[in-house]
Design a protein around this motif. Structure first.
Motif, PDB file in Angstrom:
ATOM      1  N   ALA A   1       0.824  -1.211   0.000  1.00 24.09           N
ATOM      2  CA  ALA A   1       0.000   0.000   0.000  1.00 24.09           C
ATOM      3  C   ALA A   1       0.859   1.261   0.000  1.00 24.09           C
ATOM      4  CB  ALA A   1      -0.926  -0.014   1.213  1.00 24.09           C
ATOM      5  N   SER A   2       1.840   1.323   0.887  1.00 21.53           N
ATOM      6  CA  SER A   2       2.622   2.552   1.032  1.00 21.53           C
ATOM      7  C   SER A   2       3.483   2.824  -0.192  1.00 21.53           C
ATOM      8  CB  SER A   2       3.491   2.487   2.288  1.00 21.53           C
ATOM      9  OG  SER A   2       4.467   1.462   2.183  1.00 21.53           O
ATOM     10  N   GLN A   3       4.133   1.787  -0.717  1.00 22.03           N
ATOM     11  CA  GLN A   3       5.031   2.021  -1.838  1.00 22.03           C
ATOM     12  C   GLN A   3       4.261   2.240  -3.146  1.00 22.03           C
ATOM     13  OE1 GLN A   3       8.667  -0.129  -2.065  1.00 22.03           O
ATOM     14  NE2 GLN A   3       8.975  -0.133   0.148  1.00 22.03           N
ATOM     15  N   SER A   4       3.066   1.661  -3.263  1.00 19.26           N
ATOM     16  CA  SER A   4       2.219   1.972  -4.416  1.00 19.26           C
ATOM     17  C   SER A   4       1.797   3.435  -4.379  1.00 19.26           C
ATOM     18  CB  SER A   4       0.983   1.069  -4.430  1.00 19.26           C
ATOM     19  OG  SER A   4       1.333  -0.283  -4.648  1.00 19.26           O
ATOM     20  N   GLN A   5       1.435   3.924  -3.200  1.00 16.47           N
ATOM     21  CA  GLN A   5       1.062   5.332  -3.065  1.00 16.47           C
ATOM     22  C   GLN A   5       2.238   6.249  -3.371  1.00 16.47           C
ATOM     23  OE1 GLN A   5      -0.451   5.551   0.933  1.00 16.47           O
ATOM     24  NE2 GLN A   5      -2.358   4.488   0.442  1.00 16.47           N
ATOM     25  N   GLU A   6       3.417   5.880  -2.883  1.00 14.66           N
ATOM     26  CA  GLU A   6       4.603   6.693  -3.134  1.00 14.66           C
ATOM     27  C   GLU A   6       4.942   6.730  -4.626  1.00 14.66           C
ATOM     28  OE1 GLU A   6       6.660   5.922   1.248  1.00 14.66           O
ATOM     29  OE2 GLU A   6       7.460   4.918  -0.538  1.00 14.66           O
ATOM     30  N   ASN A   7       4.818   5.589  -5.297  1.00 17.62           N
ATOM     31  CA  ASN A   7       5.075   5.573  -6.737  1.00 17.62           C
ATOM     32  C   ASN A   7       4.101   6.477  -7.484  1.00 17.62           C
ATOM     33  OD1 ASN A   7       7.297   3.947  -6.701  1.00 17.62           O
ATOM     34  ND2 ASN A   7       6.333   2.170  -7.654  1.00 17.62           N
ATOM     35  N   ALA A   8       2.830   6.402  -7.111  1.00 17.88           N
ATOM     36  CA  ALA A   8       1.839   7.254  -7.770  1.00 17.88           C
ATOM     37  C   ALA A   8       2.159   8.733  -7.550  1.00 17.88           C
ATOM     38  CB  ALA A   8       0.440   6.926  -7.253  1.00 17.88           C
ATOM     39  N   GLN A   9       2.571   9.070  -6.319  1.00 18.07           N
ATOM     40  CA  GLN A   9       2.909  10.465  -6.032  1.00 18.07           C
ATOM     41  C   GLN A   9       4.135  10.909  -6.811  1.00 18.07           C
ATOM     42  OE1 GLN A   9       1.456  13.111  -3.684  1.00 18.07           O
ATOM     43  NE2 GLN A   9       2.580  13.833  -5.475  1.00 18.07           N
ATOM     44  N   MET A  10       5.169  10.064  -6.880  1.00 16.55           N
ATOM     45  CA  MET A  10       6.378  10.436  -7.629  1.00 16.55           C
ATOM     46  C   MET A  10       6.096  10.584  -9.114  1.00 16.55           C
ATOM     47  SD  MET A  10       9.568   8.491  -5.731  1.00 16.55           S
ATOM     48  CE  MET A  10       8.845   6.833  -5.684  1.00 16.55           C
ATOM     49  N   ARG A  11       5.215   9.751  -9.652  1.00 13.81           N
ATOM     50  CA  ARG A  11       4.846   9.899 -11.063  1.00 13.81           C
ATOM     51  C   ARG A  11       4.123  11.221 -11.307  1.00 13.81           C
ATOM     52  NH1 ARG A  11       5.745   5.256 -13.881  1.00 13.81           N
ATOM     53  NH2 ARG A  11       5.920   3.328 -12.673  1.00 13.81           N
ATOM     54  N   ARG A  12       3.238  11.610 -10.380  1.00  9.44           N
ATOM     55  CA  ARG A  12       2.539  12.894 -10.531  1.00  9.44           C
ATOM     56  C   ARG A  12       3.533  14.050 -10.486  1.00  9.44           C
ATOM     57  NH1 ARG A  12      -1.355  10.227  -7.225  1.00  9.44           N
ATOM     58  NH2 ARG A  12      -0.526  11.193  -5.327  1.00  9.44           N
ATOM     59  N   TRP A  13       4.451  14.005  -9.537  1.00  2.69           N
ATOM     60  CA  TRP A  13       5.454  15.063  -9.436  1.00  2.69           C
ATOM     61  C   TRP A  13       6.305  15.139 -10.702  1.00  2.69           C
ATOM     62  CZ3 TRP A  13       7.101  13.495  -3.813  1.00  2.69           C
ATOM     63  CH2 TRP A  13       6.249  14.122  -2.896  1.00  2.69           C
TER      64      TRP A  13
END
Length: 226
Positions: free
Chosen positions: A109-121
């Motif tokens: 859950a946490s690393q999927s969320q982090e990946n999504a955030q880094m892709r948005r950035w």
């Protein structure tokens, strides 16, 4: 660079045990990243790169010096996270211990969320999707990486391990150690404060998870994981 890595490792204590035997590999990786970093505050508004990795490019597929540390970190950390997510999903299927399944769910859950955030950035800052780098992604035979600590994970070996939980802890501890090293190193050159905050959170959370997994390993298998 070597002096920096020594300072970084020394400050992590037990959470970075196991790094020393792979010091040469870490120096290769960290030196390669550092070679592509531009000074803070520069290189954040150049033309968008291709989403494929062209020959002669740096680790992120972009000419050296044309992107900030932020871009290089994102390009490397996303596939590293994807490796942890793949291992976590396998643990949810194969692990016999509820503690490991709960940890695997948190990692997924946490690393999927982090990946999504880094892709948005990345799209916001560089006006393109994150370039793909097959060398850090999932290999044809279920392996991940370039022989670096934490990138040498093999899903095939994990799937067929006679003692899955032991193999999972061994591989995830090594994988997390590399993640901590990458995030610790990246903070020195990161331009965007929100990414620097995320890197600090990665160091903290993954260091805590390393400590927990090391305690389980000692408790369940009667030996320390090095």
């Amino acid at each position: 660079m070597a002096r920096f890595l020594n300072r970084s490792c020394a400050g992590r204590g037990r959470s970075l045990k196991g790094i020393a035997p792979a010091a040469a590999a870490l120096l290769v990786l960290a030196s390669s990243v550092q070679a592509g970093l531009s000074a803070p505050g520069t290189g954040s508004s150049t033309a968008a790169p291709s989403t494929a990795i062209p020959p002669g490019s740096g680790l992120s597929g972009m000419p050296m010096g044309q992107r900030s540390a932020d871009a290089h970190f994102i390009v490397m950390m996303i596939p590293h996270h994807e490796g942890a997510i793949a291992m976590a999903e396998l643990a949810l299927q194969r692990s016999k211990r509820p503690e490991i399944r709960a940890l695997a769910e948190r990692i997924r859950a946490s690393q999927s969320q982090e990946n999504a955030q880094m892709r948005r950035w990345y799209r916001q800052w560089y006006a393109s999707d994150v370039p793909t780098w097959p060398g850090l992604g999932m290999g044809m035979r279920g392996g991940m990486g370039m022989g670096m600590p934490g990138f040498g994970t093999s899903l095939d070996a994990l799937r067929t391990a006679p003692d899955f939980d032991r193999a999972f802890l061994e591989q995830m501890i090594a994988h997390h150690r590399m993640g901590v090293m990458m995030a610790s190193h990246a903070q020195w050159g990161t331009v965007h404060p929100e990414l620097r905050k995320l890197e600090a959170a990665m160091v903290r959370v993954q260091s805590e998870e390393i400590e927990q997994m090391a305690r389980w390993y000692q408790q369940w298998f009667g030996t320390a994981n090095r």
